[in-house]
Design a protein around this motif. Sequence first.
Motif, PDB file in Angstrom:
ATOM      1  N   PHE A 402       0.842  -1.192   0.000  1.00  0.00           N
ATOM      2  CA  PHE A 402       0.000   0.000   0.000  1.00  0.00           C
ATOM      3  C   PHE A 402       0.884   1.252   0.000  1.00  0.00           C
ATOM      4  O   PHE A 402       1.776   1.421   0.826  1.00  0.00           O
ATOM      5  N   GLY A 403       0.617   2.158  -0.946  1.00  0.00           N
ATOM      6  CA  GLY A 403       1.352   3.412  -1.014  1.00  0.00           C
ATOM      7  C   GLY A 403       2.748   3.291  -1.570  1.00  0.00           C
ATOM      8  O   GLY A 403       3.507   4.269  -1.545  1.00  0.00           O
ATOM      9  N   LYS A 404       3.123   2.130  -2.090  1.00  0.00           N
ATOM     10  CA  LYS A 404       4.478   1.917  -2.575  1.00  0.00           C
ATOM     11  C   LYS A 404       4.560   2.132  -4.086  1.00  0.00           C
ATOM     12  O   LYS A 404       3.606   1.863  -4.826  1.00  0.00           O
ATOM     13  N   THR A 405       5.714   2.613  -4.545  1.00  0.00           N
ATOM     14  CA  THR A 405       5.957   2.768  -5.982  1.00  0.00           C
ATOM     15  C   THR A 405       6.092   1.392  -6.620  1.00  0.00           C
ATOM     16  O   THR A 405       6.263   0.378  -5.928  1.00  0.00           O
ATOM     17  N   LEU A 406       6.060   1.350  -7.951  1.00  0.00           N
ATOM     18  CA  LEU A 406       6.223   0.072  -8.636  1.00  0.00           C
ATOM     19  C   LEU A 406       7.591  -0.539  -8.327  1.00  0.00           C
ATOM     20  O   LEU A 406       7.712  -1.759  -8.181  1.00  0.00           O
ATOM     21  N   GLY A 407       8.614   0.309  -8.223  1.00  0.00           N
ATOM     22  CA  GLY A 407       9.940  -0.198  -7.885  1.00  0.00           C
ATOM     23  C   GLY A 407       9.988  -0.780  -6.483  1.00  0.00           C
ATOM     24  O   GLY A 407      10.579  -1.847  -6.256  1.00  0.00           O
ATOM     25  N   GLU A 408       9.381  -0.096  -5.534  1.00  0.00           N
ATOM     26  CA  GLU A 408       9.341  -0.597  -4.164  1.00  0.00           C
ATOM     27  C   GLU A 408       8.526  -1.885  -4.083  1.00  0.00           C
ATOM     28  O   GLU A 408       8.876  -2.813  -3.337  1.00  0.00           O
ATOM     29  N   ARG A 409       7.454  -1.944  -4.844  1.00  0.00           N
ATOM     30  CA  ARG A 409       6.648  -3.167  -4.876  1.00  0.00           C
ATOM     31  C   ARG A 409       7.452  -4.342  -5.427  1.00  0.00           C
ATOM     32  O   ARG A 409       7.417  -5.454  -4.880  1.00  0.00           O
ATOM     33  N   ALA A 410       8.170  -4.101  -6.526  1.00  0.00           N
ATOM     34  CA  ALA A 410       8.942  -5.170  -7.148  1.00  0.00           C
ATOM     35  C   ALA A 410       9.975  -5.725  -6.176  1.00  0.00           C
ATOM     36  O   ALA A 410      10.117  -6.951  -6.024  1.00  0.00           O
ATOM     37  N   LEU A 411      10.689  -4.839  -5.487  1.00  0.00           N
ATOM     38  CA  LEU A 411      11.703  -5.290  -4.535  1.00  0.00           C
ATOM     39  C   LEU A 411      11.070  -6.057  -3.378  1.00  0.00           C
ATOM     40  O   LEU A 411      11.598  -7.082  -2.927  1.00  0.00           O
ATOM     41  N   ALA A 412       9.921  -5.576  -2.903  1.00  0.00           N
ATOM     42  CA  ALA A 412       9.237  -6.254  -1.806  1.00  0.00           C
ATOM     43  C   ALA A 412       8.762  -7.639  -2.221  1.00  0.00           C
ATOM     44  O   ALA A 412       8.898  -8.609  -1.459  1.00  0.00           O
ATOM     45  N   MET A 413       8.206  -7.759  -3.422  1.00  0.00           N
ATOM     46  CA  MET A 413       7.718  -9.059  -3.886  1.00  0.00           C
ATOM     47  C   MET A 413       8.870 -10.039  -4.103  1.00  0.00           C
ATOM     48  O   MET A 413       8.757 -11.227  -3.803  1.00  0.00           O
ATOM     49  N   ILE A 414       9.989  -9.546  -4.636  1.00  0.00           N
ATOM     50  CA  ILE A 414      11.151 -10.420  -4.830  1.00  0.00           C
ATOM     51  C   ILE A 414      11.654 -10.932  -3.487  1.00  0.00           C
ATOM     52  O   ILE A 414      12.051 -12.095  -3.350  1.00  0.00           O
ATOM     53  N   SER A 415      11.607 -10.081  -2.460  1.00  0.00           N
ATOM     54  CA  SER A 415      12.145 -10.462  -1.155  1.00  0.00           C
ATOM     55  C   SER A 415      11.333 -11.554  -0.472  1.00  0.00           C
ATOM     56  O   SER A 415      11.847 -12.222   0.436  1.00  0.00           O
ATOM     57  N   ILE A 416      10.067 -11.756  -0.861  1.00  0.00           N
ATOM     58  CA  ILE A 416       9.256 -12.823  -0.258  1.00  0.00           C
ATOM     59  C   ILE A 416       8.982 -13.953  -1.242  1.00  0.00           C
ATOM     60  O   ILE A 416       8.202 -14.863  -0.959  1.00  0.00           O
ATOM     61  N   ALA A 417       9.617 -13.906  -2.429  1.00  0.00           N
ATOM     62  CA  ALA A 417       9.527 -15.007  -3.386  1.00  0.00           C
ATOM     63  C   ALA A 417      10.442 -16.143  -2.937  1.00  0.00           C
ATOM     64  O   ALA A 417      11.292 -15.976  -2.049  1.00  0.00           O
ATOM     65  N   HIS A 418      10.283 -17.300  -3.538  1.00  0.00           N
ATOM     66  CA  HIS A 418      11.181 -18.413  -3.222  1.00  0.00           C
ATOM     67  C   HIS A 418      12.592 -18.044  -3.661  1.00  0.00           C
ATOM     68  O   HIS A 418      12.785 -17.525  -4.766  1.00  0.00           O
TER      69      HIS A 418
END
Length: 632
Positions: A402-418
Amino acid sequence: MAMGYWPDDYVAKLVTAEQALGRIKSGQRVFIGSSCGEPQHLVKELAEQSCRLTDLEITRLLSLESAPLTLIAHRSQCHNLNVRSFYLGSCLPRSLAADSRFFTPIHLSALPRLFASRRIHLHAALIQVSPPDDFGWMSLGVSVDVTQAAAAAADLVIAQVNPRMPRVLGRSFIHVNDVDLFVEHEEPLITVEAFPDMPAADQIARHTANLVDDGSTLQISLGATPRAILLALAEKNDLGVHSQFLTDGFMHLAAKGVITNRKKGLNEGKMVASAAIGSENLYEFLHDNPGIDFMPSDYVNNPGIIAQHHRMVSVQLAESIDLTGQATADALAYNNYSGVTGMVDFLRGAAQSPEGKAILMLPSTTADGRKSRIVPVVEGAVVVCRGDLHYVVTEFGAANLFGKTLGERALAMISIAHPDFREELFYEAKEAGLLGPERTLSDSLYGVYPSALEKTLEVDGGKILLRPIKPTDERLVQDHFYNLDKKDVVARFLHEKASFSRMELGGVWEVDYSQDFAVVAVVGELGFEEVVGIGGYITDPAKNLAEVSFSISRGWQKKGLGKALMNTLAERAREGGLYGFYAHTAPSNRAMIRLFLSLTYKVRTTFDGDTLVLSCRFSEPAPEKTAEEHPA
């Protein structure tokens, strides 16, 4: 419909299933009660008569795949039954995609209005009810949802009266005078056994349960992971329920006193739902229970109603989520129930609730581990758009988009991926322009976040979370250093410093959780935290010793944060096989000296020029100190 003395009308309307279904004609549209409320006896008779009918359209919510209606629709030798299902999924699985032309995408909150407006004309409705009470009222029992609206809109209402249907309270009743034909037939209701365990379910459940505060109101979807979440909530207090479905898990939490419904803010004292799916024990629990109200879907799934609850938490399952936060949802292999028509209703309602949280969960990979469920771009229809997605949880952690840029979202999603797929996702993100060209793939993106090291401290009546640092903490760490007092900056870096660029501070958060490690003390909710303290170490492989450093925000000093950070670092270093710690500091930095001396090891002091060097080895315990000698 003629109105008379209801007991006489009831007797006059009693017929056999064969007689009742004989009233249905070719070309008509017939609604059938959903999920575990499906009137099985009536449905089986409809199948027997299907060969005499042509162009018959069955209207239903997408229901249990083991239910008679589903089996009949697939096995009917006459192929005269077309099934219109109301479903808001992407139809990725082949079993769903094969019949995708019959799906009607719609939010469940809007479906009763569709029936009431007669934009979809229902010629008949087959429903299942409890026996009438002394006043002629019958409960729709385990399936109120859209069944009540369908019965009100249909030209012909045929009710199977089943003594095993629980009498569930709330807006769940239909009167004898509003039914055209009755078929008395006792049979067990459809039940669903416990969902199978998934390897990732328990870990996902723990991460999700950490997001649920005491006093929250819950909505939890169906499936293996939600079951694990209900088990993980056993230590919570004063939870409430406002959910599309009630399951056995809710029943068990109520029996343990975890669910009290005292702090919901709306319908307090009541568990509110529109349907139940579970065991016979659950259905017995529902019968005449004054603490449970079943309401129609246009109430339960209304985002405006959902938003009125205190700390509303919606927990749903997703099929896949891309790096920007778009999600698909379907019936998964471990989820026996197909259909996610209420997903967006609850995500939007929870997001608008005071202190509410909208959560999507998913295992990081497919069941065979060959594909990542976090993908560069989702395939198929998007069920949850970027603006609706807030919290995402996998077995590797939780992220708030919530409230995150696309870049911040991408990094966050990568960090919780396998971890096996993070490198591929990282380069896909760079290729798509979601991450800047200056970004490099650091060891921190490979490491598995050690959630077991998270600790909560009570400080000045509030809570502070001590947790391992994450790759997504970059901006938080920069803010922390920019807000430090000048004296504290000098104490931390041994010289004056006004700039804290990403390149200069990369070593703080780019840790691998093994050789290099860092812990932050944070306040605030996930995704909007403030770092009030940082402790970390960097290992010198040649010596197998680690250099430690700390910084505490001025308003949080002398509250025990430094010692808590130091103890966490020491615990992790010992587990990792390091020999000990050392630190460089100014001789005037009394706080750092006291902090190092608080360790339970023998501390040595030397000088490197004007810099004081403190060191200790974990194999050398400190001699016992008197009260006067022990540092404060």
